[in-house]
Design a protein around this motif. Sequence first.
Motif, short mmCIF file in Angstrom:
data_model
loop_
_atom_site.label_atom_id
_atom_site.label_comp_id
_atom_site.label_asym_id
_atom_site.label_seq_id
_atom_site.Cartn_x
_atom_site.Cartn_y
_atom_site.Cartn_z
N PRO A 78 -23.27 -27.56 44.42
CA PRO A 78 -22.79 -27.52 43.04
C PRO A 78 -23.44 -28.63 42.21
O PRO A 78 -23.58 -29.75 42.68
CB PRO A 78 -21.28 -27.74 43.18
CG PRO A 78 -21.12 -28.45 44.48
CD PRO A 78 -22.23 -27.97 45.36
N HIS A 80 -23.80 -31.23 38.94
CA HIS A 80 -23.02 -31.99 37.96
C HIS A 80 -23.93 -32.34 36.81
O HIS A 80 -25.01 -32.90 37.04
CB HIS A 80 -22.47 -33.27 38.57
CG HIS A 80 -21.87 -34.17 37.52
ND1 HIS A 80 -20.64 -33.91 36.95
CD2 HIS A 80 -22.35 -35.28 36.91
CE1 HIS A 80 -20.39 -34.86 36.06
NE2 HIS A 80 -21.40 -35.69 36.00
N ASN A 83 -19.97 -29.12 37.17
CA ASN A 83 -18.96 -29.41 38.17
C ASN A 83 -18.67 -30.90 38.24
O ASN A 83 -19.51 -31.72 37.87
CB ASN A 83 -19.43 -28.91 39.54
CG ASN A 83 -19.66 -27.41 39.54
OD1 ASN A 83 -18.72 -26.65 39.40
ND2 ASN A 83 -20.91 -26.99 39.68
N LEU A 87 -17.98 -33.48 43.61
CA LEU A 87 -18.35 -32.27 44.36
C LEU A 87 -19.85 -32.22 44.60
O LEU A 87 -20.30 -31.85 45.69
CB LEU A 87 -17.88 -31.02 43.63
CG LEU A 87 -16.37 -30.84 43.56
CD1 LEU A 87 -16.01 -29.63 42.73
CD2 LEU A 87 -15.75 -30.74 44.95
N HIS A 137 -17.03 -21.71 44.83
CA HIS A 137 -16.05 -21.85 43.76
C HIS A 137 -15.65 -20.46 43.29
O HIS A 137 -16.40 -19.50 43.47
CB HIS A 137 -16.59 -22.69 42.59
CG HIS A 137 -17.65 -22.02 41.80
ND1 HIS A 137 -18.99 -22.15 42.09
CD2 HIS A 137 -17.58 -21.18 40.74
CE1 HIS A 137 -19.69 -21.44 41.23
NE2 HIS A 137 -18.86 -20.83 40.40
N GLU A 159 -9.69 -27.48 39.34
CA GLU A 159 -9.94 -28.07 38.03
C GLU A 159 -8.76 -27.91 37.08
O GLU A 159 -8.58 -28.73 36.18
CB GLU A 159 -11.20 -27.47 37.41
CG GLU A 159 -12.47 -27.91 38.10
CD GLU A 159 -13.72 -27.51 37.35
OE1 GLU A 159 -13.68 -27.39 36.11
OE2 GLU A 159 -14.76 -27.31 38.02
N HIS A 172 -12.44 -24.96 43.63
CA HIS A 172 -13.55 -25.21 44.55
C HIS A 172 -13.00 -25.27 45.98
O HIS A 172 -11.97 -25.88 46.22
CB HIS A 172 -14.22 -26.54 44.21
CG HIS A 172 -14.70 -26.62 42.80
ND1 HIS A 172 -15.98 -26.31 42.43
CD2 HIS A 172 -14.05 -26.96 41.65
CE1 HIS A 172 -16.11 -26.48 41.12
NE2 HIS A 172 -14.95 -26.85 40.63
#
Length: 178
Positions: A78, A80, A83, A87, A137, A159, A172
């Motif tokens: 994942p 960022h 996300n 993670l 996810h 989340e 997730h």
Amino acid sequence: MRAYSIREATAADIDGARAVMLDAVYRDFGTGYVPRWHADIIDPVPFYVTPPRHALLVAVDEREGTVAATAALDARGPEHPPNPRRLAERFPSGETAQLRRVYVRPGHRRRGLARQLVDGLLEFARTDGGYRSVYLHTYPHSPGALGLWRALGKVVCDEREEVPGGGSGVVHFEIPLA
């Protein structure tokens, strides 16, 4: 009772797999096709078929010869953003088998197809030998998704509860590799 073949997608399966995936993003998610999120759906071959550590499995209805379900795996962790950073750090690309595009047409649901496809992808990841974790996810409103993923793994970030403002509402999961 219908019979299904679970197999790696062949060139003959790509159009049917694409149709299953597009139907899901329009019907189940209500987003429709969004290029930055769904490029892999339009052309799944370079994402899931060509790379040696990636896979696209299909469930084919043996009576009709049509693709009833899909499931894919790739080595991209994942990112960022969007996300949460933790993670991306926990599930780095190259070491993480990410499950993607696990979709079943409505008329073929509740027959164990998603689980069979996921079992096939987990075996693929174990055989590869280079993956140390399995990540995915899902959106809570995706039909049947939360129940399946909770049965197979554990929530590592919800989340809706853990990200200020609910983030994107994504849940997730980590699925045991062993």
